[in-house]
Structures are given as C-alpha cells and as structure tokens.
Design an enzyme around this catalytic site. Sequence first.
Site, PDB file in Angstrom:
ATOM      1  CB  THR A   1      63.174  82.957  34.192  1.00 43.60           C
ATOM      2  OG1 THR A   1      62.636  84.097  34.237  1.00 43.60           O
ATOM      3  CG2 THR A   1      63.196  82.196  35.325  1.00 43.60           C
TER       4      THR A   1
ATOM      5  CE  LYS B   1      39.973  76.182  26.185  1.00 45.92           C
ATOM      6  NZ  LYS B   1      39.708  76.640  27.676  1.00 45.92           N
TER       7      LYS B   1
ATOM      8  CD1 TRP C   1      42.790  73.972  26.579  1.00 46.78           C
ATOM      9  CD2 TRP C   1      43.574  72.620  28.394  1.00 46.78           C
ATOM     10  NE1 TRP C   1      42.858  74.872  27.558  1.00 46.78           N
ATOM     11  CE2 TRP C   1      43.316  74.111  28.595  1.00 46.78           C
ATOM     12  CE3 TRP C   1      44.002  72.105  29.529  1.00 46.78           C
ATOM     13  CZ2 TRP C   1      43.218  74.740  30.065  1.00 46.78           C
ATOM     14  CZ3 TRP C   1      44.032  72.568  30.734  1.00 46.78           C
ATOM     15  CH2 TRP C   1      43.719  73.797  31.042  1.00 46.78           C
TER      16      TRP C   1
END
Length: 540
Positions: free
Chosen positions: A185, A440, A445
């Site tokens: 990745t 946040k 959120w």
Amino acid sequence: MKGQMMHRPLKIADIITFAAANYPNGELVSVRTEGDIHRTTYRETAHRVAQLAHGLNKLGVNPGDRIATLAWNGYRHFELYYAISGIGAVCHTINPRLSAEQMIYIVNHAKDRILFCDTTFVPIIEKLRAHFPEDLRVVIMTDRAHMPETSLEGALCYEELLDGQPQEIDWPDFDENQAAGLCYTSGTTGNPKGTLFSHRSTLLHAFTLCITIPKVLQEGTRILPVVPLFHVNAWGLPYAAPLSGASLIFPGGALDGKSLFDLLDTEKVFSAWGVPTVWLGLMNEINQRGRLPDGFGDVVIGGSAAPRTLIEAFETKGVNVCHAWGMTEMSPLGTQCNLPPDMADLPQEQRIDRKQSQGRGVFGVEMKIVDDAGNRMPHDGVSQGHLYVRGNTITSGYFEDPEASTPVFDRDGWFCTGDIAVIDPQGFLKITDRSKDLIKSGGEWISSLDLENIVMSHPDVANCAVIAVPDPKWDERPLLVVVPREDAQPQEDDLLALLADRLAKWQVPDEIVFVEQLPLTATGKVSKLTLRKQHAEGGL
Ligand code: ADP
C-alpha cells in the site's frame, strides 16, 4: 464425516489454460510503449505465458522468489502475472509513482530478484540502481529493436527471454496457499506495507467478481482497466476477465480524458474501471464532444468515494455506475453498488442517493462496525463506527512486518479497515470517512465525504477536499480546499451558503482555500496527508 470429493489446488495458471481452451478468441488489446496498438488472444497469450515461464526457469527463478514489475497496463505485464505465479514465484507489482525512498524501501524489503520494467521506467531504475539489491537483474519489456541505451549492466530484453522457448508447459502442482502476488500500500504513514496474496485467495476473489458483477464479466464484453496492474492487481480483472471470457483493453500510460475517450471509442469498450479522478477527466471530454464513446455503457468507480455529481453525470447519459469499495488488504473487493431490481424504478434522485453509498457486501467478506471500545453497533443506517472485515480474500498479516500487523487485527482476528462506516438494514454500506481523516469538532464527528459531495455539486467547482485543522476551542474544525473549474470563480460566500442549506451550522467550514490543483497519492487519490501538511498548521 468428510466429504468424498477430490481436492485439487486452486491455481492461477489454470485460468489462462482454461481461457485458451474455452475462450480462445477472447482478446487482449494493448496500447504499447512502442507507440502502436497490439492485439492478441487468450490462446496466443497462453503460449507466450508458457514461453515466459520457461525463460524464468532458465534464469534460475525458484518458488517463492519475488519478481518485481514496474510497468503500465499491457499484455506483457499480464503475461508476467501468469508466468511468475505459474512457476510458484511471487509477482510483486510496484507503483511507479512512489517516491524514490519508498521504492528503494520496498524493493529491498521484498528482496526482489528480478525487476521487469517498461522502457518508460528505465531512467528511474538507472537512478535508483545503486540502492537496490546488488544481484537484482533487470529485464526491459520490449523487443531488441526498441531496447533503449542504458547504463543498467546486463539488462535483458523481454522478447529475447521468450524467443525459442517451448509454447507448452506442464505447470507444477503446489499447495493452493502458495504466495502468488505481493502489493504494497502506498504508505501514507510509516513505511509501505505488503499484502501477500495466495493462489487460493486470488481465485476465490476472481470467482467473487464474476458472480457479483455478472453483467460485465461475461463472454464477449470488452473491459478497460484504467486501474493499473500495479494497484491491487487491477482490482482482479486480469483473472476475472479470462475466467469469464471477457476481453481486456489495456490503455498503457495515456490516461488523460482525450486518450481514454479515443481508446474506449475505437475499441468499443463496454465497461471501464478506475478511481474518480480519472473519470472527472473523461467526463470533461464527453461533455466537450457531446457524446459517449461508442458502445460505452458501464463504469466501475472505486479507490475513493465517487462524487455524487460524477455518478449523476454518467447515469443521466445512460452509463451505469457501479460504485465499489475495497482495499489492497482485501484483494480488493469489499462491496459494490449495482442496485437490486426492486430499486431500478426509483426516481432518479433516489437511485443516485443509493449509488452514492458503497453498496452491498460480496460473498466471502463479513463486515462489522464497532464503537471505540470494540462493541458491535447495529446495522441500522444511523450508527457510525469502525469498519472491520473477515474472509478468505483478506490479509492475515503484512508481509514480514509483525510490528505493522499486530495493531490492525482485533481479538477475534477481524481486520481493521481504518474506515468509518454506517450499514443500513438492507445491507448498504456507507463510508463516511477514514479514521485518520476524521474531523472531530466539539466532540462530534463531521463527515468530510458528505461535505465534499455537497461542494462538488456546485457548477464552478472542479474538485475539492475537506481536512481537519487544529482549533483551540473545538479541537478541530473542517477546512475546505477547492479547485475552481477552468474559467470559473466560485465565491466563498456562495459555497458556504450551499453547505449551510444542507448541514448543521457547526458542520460548515469556517474558511475556504482556493488552489489550482489537489495533491494526489501514488494511486491517484487526493492526498489528505499532504493537504494537512500544507494547510493544517496555521490554516485558520
Ligand atoms: P492506498 O492507501 O494505497 O490507496 P488502497 O487502495 O487499498 O490503498 O485504499 C483503500 C482505501 O481507499 C479504503 O480503506 C477507503 O478508505 C478508500 N476507498 C476505497 N474505495 C472507496 C470508495 N468507494 N469510497 C470511499 N472510500 C474508498
């Protein structure tokens, strides 16, 4: 009592043998680095794969050896997928857009023995050669006539490796859990991490694709993977296409809107797969020409969230959008959003609402969402939590990296995706954020994806991203970064009003930054990490 059926190992090479016998005229069409268009069939390809496998054996490749590729989408890269894994070695695809530092890290970490590369990438390898393992051999993927001048000592020519080798091979038998592929990745934080696919996981994933997206994966359809062979096995297409008899059209390195349109058009491609940024370019071209490419009817969008406006633009032009979610660690498919028949007649607005979600799960991938303490949350379409997955096509640990592996599995062995999601009672998954991108604010959120979707619906906006910036009062506040459309000047007040119409006041960013372009990761996604570095410190 055990069942009394034979047990034959699931092996990747059997796919190409099967395709050659049953779909001999299935096509592979490639835009080559040599500058022309190359055509071949599954039958011819099986012969060349056998020749390449013999060539690899002659070079002394052993089962388990890592053989790297640094190449565009094309038939030679496809041949490598099959020949390397066919003899029990591991095909390690490298993303050429990685930084020099990351590339040096993964070639050494993987202990690659041979590196196959397109002529395009010879200069990169020349530059980094001194940092790669000393005994690494380089094979340049072209014929003798096109071999470039190079300082790479002992560089071999791909076509010469195949020349004169037998066109048939008895593939060796081995355990289906043998490693077959390795993909790192992009590693936005820390070092890149390797996912090591097995023959078994690769075949199960290919079966899953075929049963999940059957309208595309069937005999005679023409599919164009824009998603590179170096990005999670081009989402499994090199395996699922020959398995189902579909043809593959490989675009080489030209992925701009105009080149893609022309190739889709002349090759009468039905379905094309790739990340959203690529489709924004193609959509511009479609709008400019006032028509779709001939025969084009389907697009699979994944890798990051498909903007609503993009889904809408394709769907109103009659192109079916399949929004899909997954990750390298999942081979990659996790969910797909083709709608069930009972949603086909919904008003367009509601259909698009649905398609904006990442869709329903696929067989073999279990999903759960949990709160911060690890407790399961209901699939009620409201509860938002950390998304975990489990299944036979999901990594059980990073390649030779126990330190990175331990934190991503819970006590029951589920893999933590790092995504924040909601699942509704009909099974539709909605990714609301990545945990590392979460904003946040005042303990609540804010979904950056929701904000981005609203802003993208403004006609003067070409692209945008929302990131968290530190705030003394609210801990974090969202910052909106906008790329205006060419010749347009979107006004800050208009955009904020658009958001205020749709969101609670505290969710609306306090400030907008206008930029000419957004930084992209090696896989072509917007790099929020870079954006945060650019804007978060002192952004507000
Ligand atoms: P990399 O970080 O190297 O790009 P991946 O391609 O494996 O690695 O990225 C997987 C991640 O991409 C997922 O965890 C998710 O955050 C994001 N992603 C993939 N598809 C979608 C999608 N359809 N919608 C939203 N996010 C997506």
